[in-house]
Design a protein around this motif. Sequence first.
Motif, mmCIF file in Angstrom:
data_model
loop_
_atom_site.group_PDB
_atom_site.id
_atom_site.type_symbol
_atom_site.label_atom_id
_atom_site.label_comp_id
_atom_site.label_asym_id
_atom_site.label_seq_id
_atom_site.Cartn_x
_atom_site.Cartn_y
_atom_site.Cartn_z
ATOM 1 N N THR A 250 19.121 -6.272 14.994
ATOM 2 C CA THR A 250 18.024 -7.037 15.523
ATOM 3 C C THR A 250 16.628 -6.508 15.364
ATOM 4 N N LEU A 251 15.469 -7.323 15.591
ATOM 5 C CA LEU A 251 14.121 -6.743 15.277
ATOM 6 C C LEU A 251 14.050 -6.226 13.988
ATOM 7 N N CYS A 252 14.267 -7.057 12.992
ATOM 8 C CA CYS A 252 14.260 -6.568 11.476
ATOM 9 C C CYS A 252 12.923 -7.465 10.952
ATOM 10 N N PHE A 253 11.995 -6.445 10.349
ATOM 11 C CA PHE A 253 10.826 -7.085 9.988
ATOM 12 C C PHE A 253 10.347 -6.809 8.304
ATOM 13 N N SER A 254 11.501 -6.125 7.732
ATOM 14 C CA SER A 254 11.276 -5.663 6.399
ATOM 15 C C SER A 254 12.492 -5.887 5.413
ATOM 16 N N PRO A 255 12.589 -6.082 4.140
ATOM 17 C CA PRO A 255 13.591 -5.866 3.333
ATOM 18 C C PRO A 255 14.156 -4.621 3.391
#
Length: 221
Positions: A107-112
């Motif tokens: 979780t809390l993923c914001f980028s490839p």
Amino acid sequence: MKLFLDTANLEEIRAIKRWGVLSGCTTNPSLLAKEGKDWEVQMKEVCAEVDGDVSLETTESTADAIFEQGMRLASVAPNAVVKVVMTPEGLEAGSRLVAEGVPINVTLCFSPAQAILAAEAGARYVSPFLGRIDDIGADGLYVLEEICSIFEVQGYETDVLAASLRHPMHVIEAARLGADVATMPYDVFTKLVKHPLTDLGLEKFDSDWKKLQKELKEGAK
Ligand code: E4P
């Protein structure tokens, strides 16, 4: 694309479950805090109510502590998926949980780049947070598009779980871009079903039907 509810509220889960379209649920510490009850009891009740995966988030910060807590959360119910945060410690604990056969949601993923790490760690889900990316003036849907196309090219088995969805267009675009799952709050779910033309159409059908009933009744006199 599967539809998940982003909540820890049992009434919301029951309401959407009745529609027959609910495939799972995601929770987080803020959502559990909102319920204001014993979080472990609440987690158990949520898992029992949902037919499908329920993500339960770890709150510890060291790899060892996240791992231990993750093992405990995994034993809450057979449909529990352990959420670990996209940090070096979260990845380390997540990889160890995967090695133990525990399904994880990063979780809390914001980028490839972060999504690639989650897939390589063997996560069942990776959760890009679209709304929170939009909140800082960037484009959450563009990030989701990049992740979906990389996962397609690489043949990653990790499901892309579009999260932090704020409105129906987020859901529609997530489906168009190939997300495997969309998780959304109750109010977004209820907005999906609404259309003014449906309401107007229903009103017209209803009044025509009542008019006919009245005419038939009067004709029978
Ligand atoms: C997903 O797992 C998260 O709980 C959620 O989508 C976060 O959404 P928010 O940014 O609206 O809090």
